[in-house]
Design a protein around this motif. Structure first.
Motif, PDB file in Angstrom:
ATOM      1  N   LEU A 137       0.726  -1.105  -0.082  1.00 40.76           N
ATOM      2  CA  LEU A 137      -0.111   0.001   0.118  1.00 40.76           C
ATOM      3  C   LEU A 137       0.777   1.228   0.056  1.00 40.76           C
ATOM      4  N   VAL A 138       1.887   1.165   0.921  1.00 37.14           N
ATOM      5  CA  VAL A 138       2.711   2.582   0.948  1.00 37.14           C
ATOM      6  C   VAL A 138       3.548   2.824  -0.219  1.00 37.14           C
ATOM      7  N   ARG A 139       3.946   1.677  -0.757  1.00 37.29           N
ATOM      8  CA  ARG A 139       4.623   1.876  -2.096  1.00 37.29           C
ATOM      9  C   ARG A 139       3.964   2.093  -3.365  1.00 37.29           C
ATOM     10  N   THR A 140       2.482   1.932  -3.324  1.00 38.61           N
ATOM     11  CA  THR A 140       1.812   1.836  -4.655  1.00 38.61           C
ATOM     12  C   THR A 140       0.614   2.872  -4.701  1.00 38.61           C
ATOM     13  N   VAL A 141       0.389   3.008  -3.694  1.00 34.25           N
ATOM     14  CA  VAL A 141      -1.001   4.101  -3.340  1.00 34.25           C
ATOM     15  C   VAL A 141      -0.484   5.437  -3.236  1.00 34.25           C
ATOM     16  N   PRO A 142      -0.956   6.416  -4.033  1.00 32.35           N
ATOM     17  CA  PRO A 142      -0.494   7.691  -3.814  1.00 32.35           C
ATOM     18  C   PRO A 142      -0.879   8.405  -2.170  1.00 32.35           C
ATOM     19  N   GLY A 143      -0.036   8.981  -1.560  1.00 32.94           N
ATOM     20  CA  GLY A 143      -0.562   9.564  -0.200  1.00 32.94           C
ATOM     21  C   GLY A 143      -0.415   8.595   0.677  1.00 32.94           C
ATOM     22  N   ALA A 144      -0.300   7.128   0.615  1.00 34.03           N
ATOM     23  CA  ALA A 144      -0.563   5.954   1.882  1.00 34.03           C
ATOM     24  C   ALA A 144       0.854   6.384   2.314  1.00 34.03           C
ATOM     25  N   ARG A 145       0.810   6.358   3.698  1.00 33.29           N
ATOM     26  CA  ARG A 145       2.013   6.270   4.400  1.00 33.29           C
ATOM     27  C   ARG A 145       1.793   5.503   5.785  1.00 33.29           C
ATOM     28  N   TRP A 146       2.966   4.941   6.590  1.00 32.81           N
ATOM     29  CA  TRP A 146       2.820   4.251   7.815  1.00 32.81           C
ATOM     30  C   TRP A 146       2.536   5.255   8.860  1.00 32.81           C
ATOM     31  N   ASP A 147       1.976   4.750   9.806  1.00 29.56           N
ATOM     32  CA  ASP A 147       1.711   5.565  11.055  1.00 29.56           C
ATOM     33  C   ASP A 147       1.771   4.649  12.130  1.00 29.56           C
ATOM     34  N   ILE A 148       1.969   5.081  13.651  1.00 26.22           N
ATOM     35  CA  ILE A 148       1.706   4.139  14.387  1.00 26.22           C
ATOM     36  C   ILE A 148       0.918   4.541  15.559  1.00 26.22           C
ATOM     37  N   TRP A 149      -0.001   3.497  16.081  1.00 21.32           N
ATOM     38  CA  TRP A 149      -1.092   3.971  16.875  1.00 21.32           C
ATOM     39  C   TRP A 149      -0.158   4.053  18.452  1.00 21.32           C
ATOM     40  N   PRO A 150      -0.775   4.857  19.388  1.00 24.54           N
ATOM     41  CA  PRO A 150      -0.328   4.637  20.761  1.00 24.54           C
ATOM     42  C   PRO A 150       0.280   3.408  21.314  1.00 24.54           C
ATOM     43  N   SER A 151      -0.680   2.534  20.875  1.00 22.79           N
ATOM     44  CA  SER A 151      -0.024   1.192  21.433  1.00 22.79           C
ATOM     45  C   SER A 151       1.086   0.370  20.678  1.00 22.79           C
ATOM     46  N   GLY A 152       1.566   0.922  19.765  1.00 25.08           N
ATOM     47  CA  GLY A 152       2.437   0.810  19.235  1.00 25.08           C
ATOM     48  C   GLY A 152       2.309  -0.118  17.729  1.00 25.08           C
ATOM     49  N   GLN A 153       1.256  -0.410  17.459  1.00 24.04           N
ATOM     50  CA  GLN A 153       0.729  -0.916  16.283  1.00 24.04           C
ATOM     51  C   GLN A 153       0.882  -0.355  15.097  1.00 24.04           C
ATOM     52  N   PRO A 154       1.645  -0.885  13.790  1.00 21.26           N
ATOM     53  CA  PRO A 154       1.829   0.118  13.074  1.00 21.26           C
ATOM     54  C   PRO A 154       0.542  -0.159  11.958  1.00 21.26           C
ATOM     55  N   VAL A 155       0.125   0.820  11.315  1.00 21.81           N
ATOM     56  CA  VAL A 155      -0.930   1.038  10.550  1.00 21.81           C
ATOM     57  C   VAL A 155      -0.730   1.714   9.206  1.00 21.81           C
ATOM     58  N   VAL A 156      -1.489   1.636   8.197  1.00 25.68           N
ATOM     59  CA  VAL A 156      -1.370   2.674   6.979  1.00 25.68           C
ATOM     60  C   VAL A 156      -2.274   3.724   7.051  1.00 25.68           C
ATOM     61  N   LEU A 157      -1.895   4.917   7.047  1.00 27.75           N
ATOM     62  CA  LEU A 157      -2.743   5.968   6.936  1.00 27.75           C
ATOM     63  C   LEU A 157      -2.861   6.476   5.417  1.00 27.75           C
ATOM     64  N   LEU A 158      -4.180   6.141   4.941  1.00 27.64           N
ATOM     65  CA  LEU A 158      -4.449   6.878   3.608  1.00 27.64           C
ATOM     66  C   LEU A 158      -4.346   8.392   3.422  1.00 27.64           C
ATOM     67  N   ALA A 159      -4.391   8.949   2.354  1.00 30.74           N
ATOM     68  CA  ALA A 159      -4.596  10.320   1.759  1.00 30.74           C
ATOM     69  C   ALA A 159      -6.031  10.896   2.062  1.00 30.74           C
ATOM     70  N   SER A 160      -6.876  10.158   2.411  1.00 31.05           N
ATOM     71  CA  SER A 160      -8.109  10.305   2.742  1.00 31.05           C
ATOM     72  C   SER A 160      -8.432  10.488   4.249  1.00 31.05           C
TER      73      SER A 160
END
Length: 146
Positions: free
Chosen positions: A92-115
């Motif tokens: 997702l991060v490499r192919t969807v424009p505006g997608a990036r990694w984010d980290i929840w306070p719990s430490g869980q990695p999630v993907v944040l979309l441009a939306s």
């Protein structure tokens, strides 16, 4: 979150203090992406099934077709699910424009979309590893449409 290969990455960074994923996300997004893209167990299992993971949406479709042999080992299922989720996030991060990694306070990695939508890719990977659904390619397709 306990990610075994994170210790190796920390050593490669030359640091002696613990580096959290949240700190890395804020200061070195490319480094975070590198760490999360390793997915060592998934890559080994895919390769043993004749599949090379090239970080493209097509590889997600191919992963969906792998026989779920990891389900024979209850200890492997959560690790495989974690890696599948991180791989989904990597694609997702490499192919969807505006997608990036984010980290929840719990430490869980999630993907944040441009939306602004957050995708719990690790949760999706765990569901895929345990139940086979939703398919990784389906999660990707829904996220890419936004």
């Amino acid at each position: 979150m306990n990610i075994p290969f994170l210790d190796n990455w920390r050593k490669r960074q030359g640091g002696t203090r613990a580096v959290t994923l949240a700190e890395t996300a804020a200061t070195d997004p490319a480094g975070l992406a590198e760490v999360l893209a390793e997915c060592e167990l998934l890559r080994v299992r895919a390769e043993s099934g004749g599949l090379e993971l090239d970080d493209t949406p097509g590889s997600l479709t191919a992963l969906d077709q792998l026989p779920p042999r990891w389900r024979d080992d209850p200890e492997e299922v959560p690790w495989m699910g974690n890696d599948a989720g991180l791989y989904l996030g990597t694609v997702l991060v490499r192919t969807v424009p505006g997608a990036r990694w984010d980290i929840w306070p719990s430490g869980q990695p999630v993907v944040l979309l441009a939306s602004g939508r957050e995708i719990d890719v690790v949760g999706a990977g765990l569901d895929w590893a345990v139940y086979g659904s939703p398919e990784l390619s389906q999660v990707y397709a829904e996220a890419a449409e936004e």
